[in-house]
Structure formats: C-alpha cells, structure tokens
Design an enzyme around this catalytic site. Structure first.
Site, PDB file in Angstrom:
ATOM      1  N   ASP A  35      50.131  46.843   7.741  1.00 59.00           N
ATOM      2  CA  ASP A  35      49.655  46.134   6.555  1.00 59.00           C
ATOM      3  C   ASP A  35      49.095  44.774   6.953  1.00 59.00           C
ATOM      4  OD1 ASP A  35      50.492  48.214   4.927  1.00 59.00           O
ATOM      5  OD2 ASP A  35      52.486  47.350   4.618  1.00 59.00           O
ATOM      6  N   HIS A  63      44.856  50.005   9.727  1.00 57.99           N
ATOM      7  CA  HIS A  63      45.357  49.636   8.402  1.00 57.99           C
ATOM      8  C   HIS A  63      46.182  50.749   7.752  1.00 57.99           C
ATOM      9  CE1 HIS A  63      45.800  46.845   5.327  1.00 57.99           C
ATOM     10  NE2 HIS A  63      44.550  46.618   4.946  1.00 57.99           N
TER      11      HIS A  63
END
Length: 413
Positions: free
Chosen positions: A388, A384
């Site tokens: 995204d 992450h």
C-alpha cells in the site's frame, strides 16, 4: 567425402529452443576443428558452438534472431573423411546446471545436396561481438575499415585498438548542413530481446506506484570520505550503494513484506528472510542484474567488495547463472547521470525497487538561513497489489532516516 550435421544443443532444464545470436561463418567458408562457428542464447545461457571437424560449411539453419528448436539441424559441414570425436560446447556467459550436448548425425556418403540456403544477412557485415561494436562506435571507428584477425575474419577488440594505434580515423564529411534521409532497421536479438521481454512482463503485470523522497546525504558523504581515507589496502573504495544496502537490510527487518516475491499466477506471496539485493548494472551487451546474496550477513566493506566483483563479472560476461538470479529486492542507480527523479521498473517477480538519483549540493533552509547541503532523491517503485502507499512511504522514510543519520546503520538491533 562425408557430411556432418550439427544440431541445436540440448542445454537441459526444459529449454525447447534457443536463439541464434551470432554466426562466425557463412556458406562456403572452410572451418577447422575447434573453430567457433555460432553462438546461441537461451534465457539461461549463451553457448558457443565449435566445429568438431575440418571441412566446409554447406548449409546454415537461419538468420540472427531466429529461434531454432533443440535437436533441429543447425549446420551442415562437408568433410573429407569420418571422425568419431565429439564436439565441445562452450558456455560463453551464464552456465547452466547440466552440461550442454551437441548431437551429430553419423557421417554419410555425400549425396546431391539441396541448394544451400542464402547466407544470413549479418555475415555480409563486419563480424564482431556487441561489446566490440560498442567500443568501435564510442571510438568513432567504422568497422568496415578494420581487418579482423579472429575466426572467419571476426573483428576483435584488439583489432580496433590496433586500428586506432596506427592513427587511422574515418575521413570526416566535408560541407555544410545537409538533410539526412537514411533509416536503419535493427533486429532485436540476444540480451536486448531478453531485456525487452522482461520489461514488458514487469510493466504489463505489475501495477507500479512510485514514491520519491529527498535525502540529506551530507553526513553520510562526510563519513564515506573519512572511511575511504582510512581504509585498508585490501578494502574497496566505498560508494553510496553499500551504505544503502545496509540501510535496506535494517528497514526490511521492520517491514519484511517489502523483501518479497509475488507469484501472480498462483496468487502466492513469498517473504524472504534472506536479503538478496540485485544491483542493476549496465554492460556492453545491455542491462543485467547481478545479485549480492545475504546482504543481511555482510558488513559495509563486504557489501562493497562483493558488489564490485559481481559488476566486473557482469561486464566481462563471466557472471554465472546463480550470480544473475534470485534477487529479492533491487537497487537501480545511474550514478552521476541519475538525474533528479526516475521511475524504476520493478524486477519481476519482486515487489520493490529502490532508485538512486544523483547527489547535488543545494541550498537548504535550516530555520534561520539557507545552507549548502548534499541532497539526493530516492525514487522507489512498489507493486501496488502487495504494498500500500502508506507502507511504501513508511519504508522509504525509514531508509531516509538511516541515510541521514548514518551511525544508525552500524548500530546492531
């Protein structure tokens, strides 16, 4: 009388220590020239160390799981005379680029030796490789009942098969239900320790986001069955994975940021033009990840053949170091045991892993009625910090489209 001191091999490439993963002898055992006496593991290779001379073991350096520094004494052997022949070191699993060396002190006259160290605990048990122990456990065989034919009484797979062929099985326990209070401590060693260290590295340094999507595999399964029925004799049988590999290649061409590695110490992302797909593979010793290199340059049949070759090499312990490293994205599949959903752990330093769950026939509403369709979930994890949520979802949706309309996989961009 003289004494040979075998030191921990120098396997090169900056390795400072190695882990003892197997003793084939104990203190007091006679050894003969070329007999394997120990196996050690680094993060690059598993090395079998043979004896260069005939003699008797008078000292061992440590126990299974201990880490021994390179060039530190490993075994002392009492010999009847001198010899100038150098020992040979066997690479048992993953070769390293530089030929390992074993350093041996020159023979010296026998002198009062210190009291021998106690024999390591594992030699008090049945000597057998992890793959043999797994085979015996799955076959319901207690290795203490099997006579080993290998060096120092080591039990081979053939010994277990011979035991089974004689119709000898453990005596079943009689009686009703009873409490069990026994415990067993198992030291984490060898490949299992490496797996544990890699998992800790991945989960402690990578903030995972896992995205799950349902895929209708009906059309692809029909195509797969047809292609298998028409395949040439030299073609491997197709599974779902080669189709997924080709789908990943096409999806990556549109989102190259997914095919990347991240050096979080240097803060550098490397996007790779080559698509090197790691295939998580279960072996008797534990989980390994052989790598299908340049999937972008391989067709369906080539992907399948290379995947099968690498899986067999991994399971037999013959995969090379290059075949087990360098992946840029990984596929994790448990086949029929894949369950409904999973949370795969990213193969550090990659930024994405694609988890394949099992295919099951489920009722699906087509707008007017429920119809049976072959459905499968993809459970995919992303770093992450780099990917995204929107980009992760877009990537998986593109893969889904390619799998649900498999003709798109074969259309050149």
């Amino acid at each position: 009388m003289g004494e040979f001191i075998i030191k921990m091999p120098d396997v090169g490439e900056g390795v400072a220590e190695a882990e003892l993963v197997e003793w084939h002898v104990k203190t007091g055992d006679p050894v003969r020239e070329d007999m394997v006496i120990a196996a050690v593991m680094t993060d690059k290779a598993t090395v079998e160390i043979p004896s260069p001379v005939n003699g008797t073991v008078i000292w061992l350096a440590g126990e299974i799981g201990d880490r021994i520094a390179v060039k530190a004494p490993l075994v002392r052997i009492e010999t009847a005379g001198e010899t100038d022949e150098a020992p040979r070191v066997r690479i048992a699993q993953t070769p390293v680029a530089e030929t390992p060396k074993v350093e041996i002190a020159k023979p010296v006259p026998a002198a009062p030796a210190p009291a021998p160290a106690p024999a390591p605990a594992p030699v008090e048990k049945s000597l057998a490789a992890p793959s043999v122990r797994l085979f015996a456990r799955e076959s319901g065989v207690d290795l203490r009942q099997v006579q080993g034919s290998g060096p120092a009484g080591r039990i081979l797979r053939e010994d277990v098969e011979q035991f089974l062929s004689l119709g000898t099985t453990p005596v079943p326990v009689k009686g009703g239900l009873a409490r069990k209070t026994a415990t067993e401590e198992i030291k984490l060693t060898g490949l299992r320790r490496r797996i544990a260290e890699k998992m800790v590295l991945s989960t402690s340094r990578i903030p995972h986001i896992t995205y799950v999507e349902e895929v209708d595999m009906t059309a692809l399964e029909e195509l797969r069955v047809t292609m298998n029925g028409d395949r040439r004799p030299d073609h491997p049988k197709l599974t779902v994975l080669p189709f997924l590999m080709r789908a990943l290649v096409k999806a990556i061409s549109e989102q190259p940021e997914v095919n990347a590695t991240f050096d979080d110490d240097a803060g550098v992302i490397t996007r790779h033009g080559a698509v090197h797909i790691g295939i998580a593979t279960q072996t008797p010793a534990g989980l390994t990840v052989p790598v299908v290199r340049h999937a972008e340059a391989r067709g369906i049949w080539d992907c399948a053949a290379e995947m099968n070759r690498l899986a067999e090499a991994a399971r037999s312990g013959t995969a090379t170091r290059d075949e087990l490293s360098g992946s840029t994205i990984t596929i994790s599949s448990l086949g029929a045991l894949g369950g409904i959903v999973s949370t795969p752990v990213i193969n550090h330093p990659e930024v994405a892993i694609i988890g394949v769950n099992k295919i099951a026939t489920r009722p699906v509403w087509d707008g007017t009625q429920f119809v049976p369709r072959k459905m499968m979930n993809l459970s995919s994890s992303f770093d992450h910090r780099i990917i995204d949520g929107w980009d992760a979802a877009t990537f998986v949706q593109r893969v889904r489209t390619l799998l649900e309309t498999p003709a798109l996989i074969f259309i050149e961009s």
